[in-house]
Design a protein around this motif. Structure first.
Motif, mmCIF file in Angstrom:
data_model
loop_
_atom_site.group_PDB
_atom_site.id
_atom_site.type_symbol
_atom_site.label_atom_id
_atom_site.label_comp_id
_atom_site.label_asym_id
_atom_site.label_seq_id
_atom_site.Cartn_x
_atom_site.Cartn_y
_atom_site.Cartn_z
ATOM 1 N N CYS A 1 0.809 -1.218 0.000
ATOM 2 C CA CYS A 1 0.000 0.000 0.000
ATOM 3 C C CYS A 1 0.846 1.273 0.000
ATOM 4 O O CYS A 1 0.309 2.358 -0.220
ATOM 5 C CB CYS A 1 -0.946 0.003 1.200
ATOM 6 N N GLY A 2 2.136 1.163 0.235
ATOM 7 C CA GLY A 2 2.966 2.361 0.317
ATOM 8 C C GLY A 2 3.991 2.481 -0.790
ATOM 9 O O GLY A 2 4.997 3.181 -0.634
ATOM 10 N N LEU A 3 3.739 1.818 -1.927
ATOM 11 C CA LEU A 3 4.732 1.790 -3.003
ATOM 12 C C LEU A 3 4.465 2.856 -4.059
ATOM 13 O O LEU A 3 3.319 3.178 -4.367
ATOM 14 C CB LEU A 3 4.743 0.406 -3.662
ATOM 15 N N ASN A 4 5.544 3.377 -4.603
ATOM 16 C CA ASN A 4 5.467 4.349 -5.690
ATOM 17 C C ASN A 4 5.892 3.637 -6.976
ATOM 18 O O ASN A 4 7.077 3.419 -7.212
ATOM 19 C CB ASN A 4 6.397 5.533 -5.391
ATOM 20 N N TRP A 5 4.910 3.280 -7.811
ATOM 21 C CA TRP A 5 5.207 2.485 -8.997
ATOM 22 C C TRP A 5 5.867 3.288 -10.111
ATOM 23 O O TRP A 5 6.217 2.732 -11.163
ATOM 24 C CB TRP A 5 3.938 1.794 -9.483
ATOM 25 N N ASP A 6 6.063 4.578 -9.887
ATOM 26 C CA ASP A 6 6.888 5.346 -10.822
ATOM 27 C C ASP A 6 8.369 5.060 -10.603
ATOM 28 O O ASP A 6 9.198 5.434 -11.435
ATOM 29 C CB ASP A 6 6.627 6.848 -10.654
ATOM 30 N N GLN A 7 8.685 4.448 -9.470
ATOM 31 C CA GLN A 7 10.072 4.082 -9.141
ATOM 32 C C GLN A 7 10.153 2.562 -9.049
ATOM 33 O O GLN A 7 10.037 1.971 -7.991
ATOM 34 C CB GLN A 7 10.485 4.723 -7.811
ATOM 35 N N LEU A 8 10.323 1.904 -10.183
ATOM 36 C CA LEU A 8 10.274 0.437 -10.220
ATOM 37 C C LEU A 8 11.358 -0.210 -9.365
ATOM 38 O O LEU A 8 11.135 -1.257 -8.752
ATOM 39 C CB LEU A 8 10.407 -0.064 -11.668
ATOM 40 N N GLU A 9 12.549 0.396 -9.344
ATOM 41 C CA GLU A 9 13.642 -0.198 -8.568
ATOM 42 C C GLU A 9 13.301 -0.267 -7.091
ATOM 43 O O GLU A 9 13.788 -1.154 -6.381
ATOM 44 C CB GLU A 9 14.945 0.593 -8.777
ATOM 45 N N GLU A 10 12.478 0.660 -6.616
ATOM 46 C CA GLU A 10 12.068 0.669 -5.218
ATOM 47 C C GLU A 10 10.832 -0.190 -4.970
ATOM 48 O O GLU A 10 10.732 -0.864 -3.944
ATOM 49 C CB GLU A 10 11.770 2.110 -4.761
ATOM 50 N N SER A 11 9.892 -0.173 -5.880
ATOM 51 C CA SER A 11 8.584 -0.782 -5.618
ATOM 52 C C SER A 11 8.482 -2.238 -6.039
ATOM 53 O O SER A 11 7.816 -3.035 -5.365
ATOM 54 C CB SER A 11 7.495 0.024 -6.328
ATOM 55 N N ALA A 12 9.124 -2.602 -7.141
ATOM 56 C CA ALA A 12 8.885 -3.915 -7.735
ATOM 57 C C ALA A 12 9.485 -5.064 -6.932
ATOM 58 O O ALA A 12 9.186 -6.226 -7.201
ATOM 59 C CB ALA A 12 9.431 -3.953 -9.164
ATOM 60 N N ILE A 13 10.324 -4.762 -5.943
ATOM 61 C CA ILE A 13 10.946 -5.830 -5.161
ATOM 62 C C ILE A 13 10.063 -6.315 -4.014
ATOM 63 O O ILE A 13 10.356 -7.346 -3.402
ATOM 64 C CB ILE A 13 12.314 -5.390 -4.579
ATOM 65 N N PHE A 14 8.956 -5.617 -3.713
ATOM 66 C CA PHE A 14 8.235 -5.887 -2.464
ATOM 67 C C PHE A 14 7.036 -6.818 -2.652
ATOM 68 O O PHE A 14 6.414 -6.875 -3.707
ATOM 69 C CB PHE A 14 7.763 -4.581 -1.823
ATOM 70 N N GLY A 15 6.732 -7.525 -1.580
ATOM 71 C CA GLY A 15 5.536 -8.343 -1.476
ATOM 72 C C GLY A 15 5.046 -8.326 -0.042
ATOM 73 O O GLY A 15 5.727 -7.827 0.857
ATOM 74 N N ASP A 16 3.855 -8.876 0.187
ATOM 75 C CA ASP A 16 3.249 -8.913 1.522
ATOM 76 C C ASP A 16 3.267 -10.344 2.068
ATOM 77 O O ASP A 16 3.272 -11.316 1.299
ATOM 78 C CB ASP A 16 1.811 -8.413 1.466
ATOM 79 N N GLY A 17 3.222 -10.469 3.372
ATOM 80 C CA GLY A 17 3.162 -11.796 3.966
ATOM 81 C C GLY A 17 3.363 -11.745 5.465
ATOM 82 O O GLY A 17 3.565 -10.682 6.052
ATOM 83 N N ALA A 18 3.289 -12.921 6.074
ATOM 84 C CA ALA A 18 3.436 -13.043 7.527
ATOM 85 C C ALA A 18 4.108 -14.368 7.853
ATOM 86 O O ALA A 18 4.007 -15.339 7.090
ATOM 87 C CB ALA A 18 2.070 -12.973 8.219
ATOM 88 N N ALA A 19 4.776 -14.407 8.996
ATOM 89 C CA ALA A 19 5.399 -15.641 9.480
ATOM 90 C C ALA A 19 5.449 -15.590 10.992
ATOM 91 O O ALA A 19 5.546 -14.507 11.590
ATOM 92 C CB ALA A 19 6.799 -15.814 8.903
ATOM 93 N N ALA A 20 5.371 -16.763 11.620
ATOM 94 C CA ALA A 20 5.389 -16.846 13.077
ATOM 95 C C ALA A 20 6.218 -18.035 13.524
ATOM 96 O O ALA A 20 6.281 -19.060 12.835
ATOM 97 C CB ALA A 20 3.966 -16.967 13.626
ATOM 98 N N VAL A 21 6.855 -17.879 14.670
ATOM 99 C CA VAL A 21 7.542 -18.993 15.318
ATOM 100 C C VAL A 21 7.165 -18.994 16.792
ATOM 101 O O VAL A 21 6.871 -17.946 17.380
ATOM 102 C CB VAL A 21 9.080 -18.925 15.181
ATOM 103 N N VAL A 22 7.162 -20.177 17.374
ATOM 104 C CA VAL A 22 7.030 -20.325 18.822
ATOM 105 C C VAL A 22 8.404 -20.686 19.345
ATOM 106 O O VAL A 22 9.025 -21.642 18.880
ATOM 107 C CB VAL A 22 6.024 -21.436 19.200
ATOM 108 N N ILE A 23 8.923 -19.877 20.281
ATOM 109 C CA ILE A 23 10.232 -20.157 20.847
ATOM 110 C C ILE A 23 10.097 -20.482 22.333
ATOM 111 O O ILE A 23 9.176 -20.015 23.007
ATOM 112 C CB ILE A 23 11.218 -18.979 20.654
ATOM 113 N N GLY A 24 11.008 -21.297 22.816
ATOM 114 C CA GLY A 24 11.035 -21.640 24.226
ATOM 115 C C GLY A 24 12.460 -21.699 24.738
ATOM 116 O O GLY A 24 13.395 -21.999 23.987
ATOM 117 N N GLY A 25 12.615 -21.376 25.995
ATOM 118 C CA GLY A 25 13.943 -21.431 26.601
ATOM 119 C C GLY A 25 14.193 -22.711 27.360
ATOM 120 O O GLY A 25 15.289 -22.951 27.851
ATOM 121 N N ASP A 26 13.155 -23.552 27.465
ATOM 122 C CA ASP A 26 13.268 -24.790 28.231
ATOM 123 C C ASP A 26 13.670 -25.925 27.302
ATOM 124 O O ASP A 26 12.868 -26.785 26.960
ATOM 125 C CB ASP A 26 11.947 -25.109 28.942
ATOM 126 N N SER A 27 14.931 -25.910 26.855
ATOM 127 C CA SER A 27 15.403 -26.917 25.911
ATOM 128 C C SER A 27 15.665 -28.215 26.658
ATOM 129 O O SER A 27 16.773 -28.485 27.112
ATOM 130 C CB SER A 27 16.677 -26.426 25.216
#
Length: 334
Positions: free
Chosen positions: A149-175
């Motif tokens: 939503c914040g890309l300026n498509w007049d500047q392809l070098e800046e805008s064309a590299i981006f995509g959207d997504g999400a990732a999650a991890v569950v971490i624990g200290g009790d190994s």
């Protein structure tokens, strides 16, 4: 155990993508460009864009649910939820609060750690300490970014590299497992001369509409001086990685996998070439996802765990750059 080495185990991981992929050829047609132009400029063949009816919190909730299922845990067995996104869903409250609301979760500590594209690494670096101290036993880290939503498509070098997504991890200290999972070293450094190399001016009080006398809309667009970013990062990363390896008492040859922030195809190629890292030891998802801001690195990590490339006992070098200009890294024995 040395003070900088902490038990830390990734108990589960997952990622989420919004809708169907958008090919570079489709973007060429939409922008009236010659076929193949965006792929040539960006090195991306497809990426995912979040439609208006979805939010970063929606994607984040999907990733969290997947990571919890992968870990065999419920949300009420988690001690804290930490959003490690580089972009905000809204000015207030925190992304973590919005994600917890989306999950209909129980009361728990929910807060953000935002270091732009390095937010996931910053969270690992900071949260390994309360895990080691027993303040928390299990934490969900989730990055969800809507860059489109914040890309300026007049500047392809800046805008064309981006995509959207999400990732999650569950971490624990009790190994408590047979295999030893731990962080061997981690650190972050910001070089303030790069503070304005990558930025979205709007979004805070500095350029709030009530305080400025200029058009607001252009200030909501991402802008980057790519050449300056590349030069500064290329200058600093080799020494940074050498220091990180020294802290972990390892050589680069002892690293099984390099999991980088998916900044750009040029950045990934330079990392391999400058450090002499074989491409088959680098987790590279850039062509199919683009730069997903802070979600890039944990998405690459989760994909490589799920497809079996990353196995228990492998030593991972997590490395990236972000606005600031910042460099972060961690060496994790998975």
């Amino acid at each position: 155990m040395p003070q900088h080495v902490h038990p830390l185990r990734i108990l589960g991981s997952s990622w989420a993508l919004p809708g169907d992929p958008v090919s570079s050829l489709a973007l060429d047609a939409k922008l009236n460009l010659p076929a193949g132009r965006i792929a040539q400029v960006s090195g991306v063949t497809q990426r995912y864009f979040c439609p208006a009816e979805l939010t970063a919190a929606t994607m984040a909730a999907q990733a969290v649910e997947g990571a919890l299922a992968n870990a065999g845990l419920r949300l009420d067995q988690i001690d804290a939820l930490v959003a490690t996104s580089g972009t905000m869903d809204q000015g207030l409250p925190s992304n973590a609060a919005l994600i917890l609301h989306e999950l209909k979760g129980p009361p728990m500590p929910a807060f953000d750690i935002n270091a732009s594209c390095l937010s996931f690494l910053a969270a690992l670096d900071n949260l390994r300490w309360p895990l080691a101290a027993g303040r928390y036993r299990r934490i969900v880290l989730v990055a969800a970014d809507v860059a489109s939503c914040g890309l300026n498509w007049d500047q392809l070098e800046e805008s064309a590299i981006f995509g959207d997504g999400a990732a999650a991890v569950v971490i624990g200290g009790d190994s408590q497992k047979t295999e030893q999972s731990r962080i061997l070293a981690s650190q972050l450094t910001t070089y303030a001369e790069g503070a304005h190399f990558c930025e979205i001016p709007a979004g805070g009080s500095r350029f709030h509409p009530s305080r400025i006398h200029q058009p607001f809309a252009p200030l909501t667009r991402f802008k980057m001086d790519g050449k300056k970013v590349f030069r500064l990062a290329a200058e600093k990363i080799p020494g940074f990685i050498d220091e990180l390896l020294d802290l972990a008492q390892l050589s680069l040859a002892e690293i099984d996998w390099v999991v980088p922030h998916q900044a750009s195809h040029l950045a990934l190629s330079h990392l391999e070439r400058r450090l002499g890292i074989p491409s088959d030891k680098v987790i590279n998802i850039f062509a199919g996802h683009g730069n997903q801001v802070a979600a890039s690195l944990p998405t690459a990590l989760a994909i490589a765990i799920h497809d079996g490339r990353i196995q228990r006992g492998h030593k991972l070098l997590l490395i990236g750059t972000g606005a600031g200009l910042s460099i972060g890294g961690a060496i994790l024995e998975y």
